[in-house]
Design an enzyme around this catalytic site. Structure first.
Site, PDB file in Angstrom:
ATOM      1  N   GLY A   8      -5.005   6.321  11.419  1.00 49.87           N
ATOM      2  CA  GLY A   8      -3.964   5.873  12.663  1.00 49.87           C
ATOM      3  C   GLY A   8      -3.835   4.294  12.834  1.00 49.87           C
ATOM      4  O   GLY A   8      -3.584   4.015  13.970  1.00 49.87           O
ATOM      5  N   SER A  10      -1.379   2.455  11.991  1.00 48.93           N
ATOM      6  CA  SER A  10      -0.165   2.238  12.245  1.00 48.93           C
ATOM      7  C   SER A  10       0.529   1.520  13.704  1.00 48.93           C
ATOM      8  O   SER A  10       1.281   0.671  13.974  1.00 48.93           O
ATOM      9  CB  SER A  10       0.850   3.146  12.037  1.00 48.93           C
ATOM     10  OG  SER A  10       0.883   4.229  12.633  1.00 48.93           O
ATOM     11  N   SER A 140     -13.954   9.227  22.814  1.00 48.98           N
ATOM     12  CA  SER A 140     -13.301   9.180  24.045  1.00 48.98           C
ATOM     13  C   SER A 140     -14.422   9.445  25.208  1.00 48.98           C
ATOM     14  O   SER A 140     -15.196   9.991  25.163  1.00 48.98           O
ATOM     15  CB  SER A 140     -12.314  10.001  24.291  1.00 48.98           C
ATOM     16  OG  SER A 140     -11.656  10.002  25.696  1.00 48.98           O
ATOM     17  N   TYR A 153      -8.755  18.368  24.283  1.00 45.48           N
ATOM     18  CA  TYR A 153      -9.101  17.159  23.791  1.00 45.48           C
ATOM     19  C   TYR A 153     -10.334  16.800  23.998  1.00 45.48           C
ATOM     20  O   TYR A 153     -10.899  16.443  23.097  1.00 45.48           O
ATOM     21  CB  TYR A 153      -8.162  16.179  24.723  1.00 45.48           C
ATOM     22  CG  TYR A 153      -8.099  14.593  24.243  1.00 45.48           C
ATOM     23  CD1 TYR A 153      -7.405  14.422  23.017  1.00 45.48           C
ATOM     24  CD2 TYR A 153      -8.793  13.977  24.930  1.00 45.48           C
ATOM     25  CE1 TYR A 153      -7.540  12.889  22.561  1.00 45.48           C
ATOM     26  CE2 TYR A 153      -9.028  12.695  24.766  1.00 45.48           C
ATOM     27  CZ  TYR A 153      -8.493  11.916  23.600  1.00 45.48           C
ATOM     28  OH  TYR A 153      -8.611  10.702  23.398  1.00 45.48           O
TER      29      TYR A 153
HETATM   30  P1  NAP Z   1      -1.435   6.431  19.432  1.00 42.99           P
HETATM   31  O1  NAP Z   1      -1.118   5.199  19.952  1.00 42.99           O
HETATM   32  O2  NAP Z   1      -0.701   7.649  19.625  1.00 42.99           O
HETATM   33  O3  NAP Z   1      -1.712   6.315  17.425  1.00 42.99           O
HETATM   34  C1  NAP Z   1      -2.040   7.310  16.734  1.00 42.99           C
HETATM   35  C2  NAP Z   1      -2.093   7.008  15.635  1.00 42.99           C
HETATM   36  O4  NAP Z   1      -2.660   7.902  14.671  1.00 42.99           O
HETATM   37  C3  NAP Z   1      -0.866   6.378  14.797  1.00 42.99           C
HETATM   38  O5  NAP Z   1      -1.123   5.620  13.734  1.00 42.99           O
HETATM   39  C4  NAP Z   1      -0.351   7.582  14.187  1.00 42.99           C
HETATM   40  O6  NAP Z   1       0.456   7.370  13.015  1.00 42.99           O
HETATM   41  C5  NAP Z   1      -1.626   8.230  13.574  1.00 42.99           C
HETATM   42  N1  NAP Z   1      -1.336   9.759  13.551  1.00 42.99           N
HETATM   43  C6  NAP Z   1      -0.970  10.531  14.082  1.00 42.99           C
HETATM   44  N2  NAP Z   1      -1.018  11.891  13.592  1.00 42.99           N
HETATM   45  C7  NAP Z   1      -1.344  11.592  12.435  1.00 42.99           C
HETATM   46  C8  NAP Z   1      -1.231  12.527  11.306  1.00 42.99           C
HETATM   47  N3  NAP Z   1      -1.104  13.819  11.423  1.00 42.99           N
HETATM   48  N4  NAP Z   1      -1.816  11.786  10.156  1.00 42.99           N
HETATM   49  C9  NAP Z   1      -2.002  10.612  10.227  1.00 42.99           C
HETATM   50  N5  NAP Z   1      -2.213   9.846  10.964  1.00 42.99           N
HETATM   51  C10 NAP Z   1      -1.545  10.343  12.392  1.00 42.99           C
HETATM   52  O7  NAP Z   1      -3.084   6.590  19.720  1.00 42.99           O
HETATM   53  P2  NAP Z   1      -3.949   5.855  20.186  1.00 42.99           P
HETATM   54  O8  NAP Z   1      -3.905   5.548  21.747  1.00 42.99           O
HETATM   55  O9  NAP Z   1      -4.094   4.321  19.558  1.00 42.99           O
HETATM   56  O10 NAP Z   1      -5.481   6.230  19.854  1.00 42.99           O
HETATM   57  C11 NAP Z   1      -6.055   6.310  18.776  1.00 42.99           C
HETATM   58  C12 NAP Z   1      -7.521   7.084  18.981  1.00 42.99           C
HETATM   59  O11 NAP Z   1      -8.313   6.425  20.181  1.00 42.99           O
HETATM   60  C13 NAP Z   1      -7.265   8.527  19.094  1.00 42.99           C
HETATM   61  O12 NAP Z   1      -8.406   9.388  18.396  1.00 42.99           O
HETATM   62  C14 NAP Z   1      -7.538   8.970  20.516  1.00 42.99           C
HETATM   63  O13 NAP Z   1      -7.997  10.137  20.903  1.00 42.99           O
HETATM   64  C15 NAP Z   1      -8.258   7.860  20.908  1.00 42.99           C
HETATM   65  N6  NAP Z   1      -8.405   7.304  22.201  1.00 42.99           N
HETATM   66  C16 NAP Z   1      -7.341   6.772  22.879  1.00 42.99           C
HETATM   67  C17 NAP Z   1      -7.521   6.389  24.303  1.00 42.99           C
HETATM   68  C18 NAP Z   1      -6.312   5.957  25.086  1.00 42.99           C
HETATM   69  O14 NAP Z   1      -6.209   5.576  26.093  1.00 42.99           O
HETATM   70  N7  NAP Z   1      -5.058   5.486  24.413  1.00 42.99           N
HETATM   71  C19 NAP Z   1      -8.716   6.775  24.967  1.00 42.99           C
HETATM   72  C20 NAP Z   1      -9.789   6.958  24.585  1.00 42.99           C
HETATM   73  C21 NAP Z   1      -9.663   7.494  23.009  1.00 42.99           C
HETATM   74  P3  NAP Z   1       1.786   8.283  12.594  1.00 42.99           P
HETATM   75  O15 NAP Z   1       2.384   9.018  13.919  1.00 42.99           O
HETATM   76  O16 NAP Z   1       2.653   7.382  11.983  1.00 42.99           O
HETATM   77  O17 NAP Z   1       0.976   9.243  11.677  1.00 42.99           O
END
Ligand code: NAP
Length: 245
Positions: A8, A10, A140, A153
């Protein structure tokens, strides 16, 4: 140069983590389904003074059958793998009673099964190379605290925390560390649907009265991947400005 795979990578946390690790001198391989514009720009920037670099390899991590091949291809192309950051994930919310089974399955597949399988094959490579490797799982605060609409989740994130602790026990003898980072809410595409009022409320409820940023999460990961964390394993580092303190 030490290779670190960031899933992830990107956008969101993953991109922040990838750029921070590149600046710290690692060769970072970001894996996601498609290369974002931001990642493309980051790859064109020069790395840190330590000579790190940033690469992208497309892969759909929900395609579980392809994971062994992904790992062997990365090893063949880049050499021994030092670190793995299991960051890719879905943030689908929904009340359990009305959530579609296919959505539940998708969440569990990408957030739990996929990182477990990827870790399995990366760890095999680390063992074969006698590498003192590093695994960091992005969990998380929802893995330990309850949030309305996030039961599935939360289940996936709690699974990563249990996985982290037990795997740390299995791999400690080999010098491989396994840790988790548990972020609070951070503004990324995943949380884009949150209203200003919700953001305000989360900040107000945190001990430090603010939200954390992608750079805070990246700094925690960089620490756990680095040599200074060599004696830290099986822990969960919460990065939430004291929201769950
Ligand atoms: P995000 O902005 O939605 O980014 C998700 C990343 O995962 C993107 O690079 C996406 O790229 C990749 N991804 C999604 N589906 C995929 C697939 N099938 N195969 C390969 N890559 C895939 O998410 P984020 O907020 O940065 O979250 C990252 C992590 O932190 C997650 O595990 C999330 O649960 C955790 N988290 C987030 C928060 C928050 O508040 N944002 C809080 C706690 C924990 P593509 O779509 O191009 O594949």
């Amino acid at each position: 140069m030490r290779n670190v795979v960031v899933t992830g990578g990107s956008r969101g946390f993953g991109l922040g983590i990838a750029v921070a690790l590149r600046s710290a001198g690692y060769r970072v391989i970001a894996v996601a389904r498609s290369e974002s514009e931001l990642l493309g720009e980051a790859m064109h920037e020069t790395g840190g003074s330590d000579g790190g670099s940033l690469h992208f390899r497309p892969f759909d991590l929900a395609h579980l059958e392809g994971i062994p091949k992904l790992v062997s291809t990365l090893r063949a192309e880049f050499g021994p793998l030092h670190g793995l950051v299991n960051n890719a994930g879905l943030g689908t919310s929904g009340v359990l009673a009305t959530m579609r089974n296919s959505e539940i399955e998708r969440l569990v597949r990408l957030n739990s099964v996929s990182p477990i399988l990827l870790t399995k094959y990366v760890v095999r490579a680390m063992i074969a190379e006698a590498s003192e490797g590093r695994i960091v799982n992005i969990a998380s605060v929802a893995g330990t605290a309850g949030y309305h609409g996030l039961s599935v989740y939360s289940a996936t994130k709690a699974s990563l925390i249990g996985f982290t602790r037990s795997l740390a026990r299995e791999l400690g003898i080999l010098g491989i560390t396994v840790n988790a980072v548990a972020p609070g809410f951070v503004e990324t595409e995943m949380t884009a649907s949150m209203t200003e009022r919700q953001r305000h409320r989360i900040a107000r409820r945190s001990a430090l009265q603010r939200l954390v940023g992608t750079d805070d999460v990246a700094a925690a990961v960089e620490f756990l991947i680095g040599d200074k964390a060599r004696n830290i394993t099986g822990t969960v580092l919460t990065v939430d400005a004291g929201g769950t303190a």
